[in-house]
Design a protein around this motif. Structure first.
Motif: not given
Length: 182
Positions: A34-35, A43-45, A92-100, A109-112
């Motif tokens: 989470l860090r 928090t895309p994980w 480990v899952i990247a939960k992608v959020k729409e963001h400009e 990459l963050s989830a990785g």
């Protein structure tokens, strides 16, 4: 273990046995994930922990995807056993959020980074692990089983447990082969 030693001596160990991390050790592993760097504080994980009966459920998910693909019996048999290579597997899952300002790539990459931090937190506490990927983490049936939507993506399966063998020597690499300066 010193932080720099942890990073410089990082090594995956594929022979993992009981016990798996639990209690405070597991909580530390999740907190380390989470860090991870998180542009936009999205928090895309998500972390899905499988152990005990959960390992059987994970095997069933993988086997179902292979059956949909009409994979060979050998592939199916391998997938039946795959999750049992360790007493715990964290998907480990990247939960992608729409963001400009934060494209999907940054969120992957963050989830990785979260997966790497979790593996290092496990090692720092006397456990070990290895990070697996492969074609099944991209399969639509696997995505459906994990509730993935849109651009969500599994970034890996983090296998965790107690080392069942000694780590191989860390390979020496010549820094000059990988670095240049502008």
């Amino acid at each position: 273990m010193q932080a720099l030693d942890l990073l410089l001596e990082r090594r995956s160990i594929a022979n993992l046995v009981e016990p798996a991390p639990e209690g405070k050790a597991l909580e530390n592993i999740i907190k380390a994930g989470l860090r991870a760097p998180d542009h936009g504080n999205l928090t895309p994980w998500r972390f899905v922990i499988a152990q005990g009966e959960g390992l059987r459920k994970l095997a069933d998910i993988l086997v179902h995807a292979a059956e949909v693909n009409q994979s060979s019996d050998a592939v199916i048999e391998k997938l039946k056993k795959a999750p049992f290579r360790a007493p715990m597997v964290i998907t480990v899952i990247a939960k992608v959020k729409e963001h400009e300002k934060v494209p999907a790539l940054e969120q992957y990459l963050s989830a990785g980074c979260a997966a790497q931090a979790m593996q290092m937190a496990a090692v720092a506490q006397g456990f070990q692990g290895f990070w697996r990927s492969g074609e099944w983490m991209f399969h639509q049936e696997v995505h459906q089983a994990f509730g993935l939507e849109g651009e969500d993506q599994i970034v890996g399966f983090l296998y965790l447990g107690t080392p069942g063998c000694s780590a191989m020597k860390v390979p020496e690499r010549n820094i000059a082969d990988y670095v240049s300066y502008l």
